[in-house]
Motif scaffolding. Structure first.
Motif: not given
Length: 142
Positions: A122-123, A129-130, A134-137
């Protein structure tokens, strides 16, 4: 980690097999104890229902007395065998209890390890996902 879980799963399965084997053994011993008890009841019934030997002809009275003594001796022998068998059952019950406890402990260890692996997965997924977010942002900022 998955190798550790596989090993623990195998150990739990082996413990389950051992518990099942011991349960089967206990069931067989219980059946044998029941047979001993029924035989003792029959033997007791035989010598108590054979009647009084004092009212018979002396030869018949002697035979009846010998018969009662032989049946009583056989019943005593069966009682001794039953007590020995019950002692053996107690030892088997202790072995079953110990095997059951070992299985439960191994099951708890397996569950704990599975939770640890699940938490790690899960981590890892959250981290991915983070990173994607971040890449998308960052792409949106250009």
């Amino acid at each position: 980690m998955s190798q550790k879980i596989r090993n623990l799963t195998t150990l739990v399965a082996l413990r389950n097999t051992e518990v099942e084997r011991l349960q089967t053994e206990m069931a067989e011993k219980t059946n044998l104890r029941d047979r001993y008890q029924k035989n003792l009841e029959r033997l007791t019934s035989l010598y108590t229902n054979s009647g009084a030997s004092g009212n018979l002809h002396p030869a018949l009275a002697g035979n009846c007395g010998d018969y009662k003594q032989a049946v009583m001796a056989m019943a005593d022998s069966h009682r001794l065998d039953l007590h020995m068998h019950e002692a053996d059952m107690a030892v088997s019950q202790q072995a079953l209890n110990a095997a059951w406890a070992k299985r439960e402990v191994m099951g708890k260890v397996l569950n704990k390890e599975q939770k640890v692996v699940s938490a790690q997965q899960n981590a890892k997924e959250r981290k991915q996902h983070d990173e994607l977010a971040t890449q998308l942002w960052l792409r949106g900022q250009k």
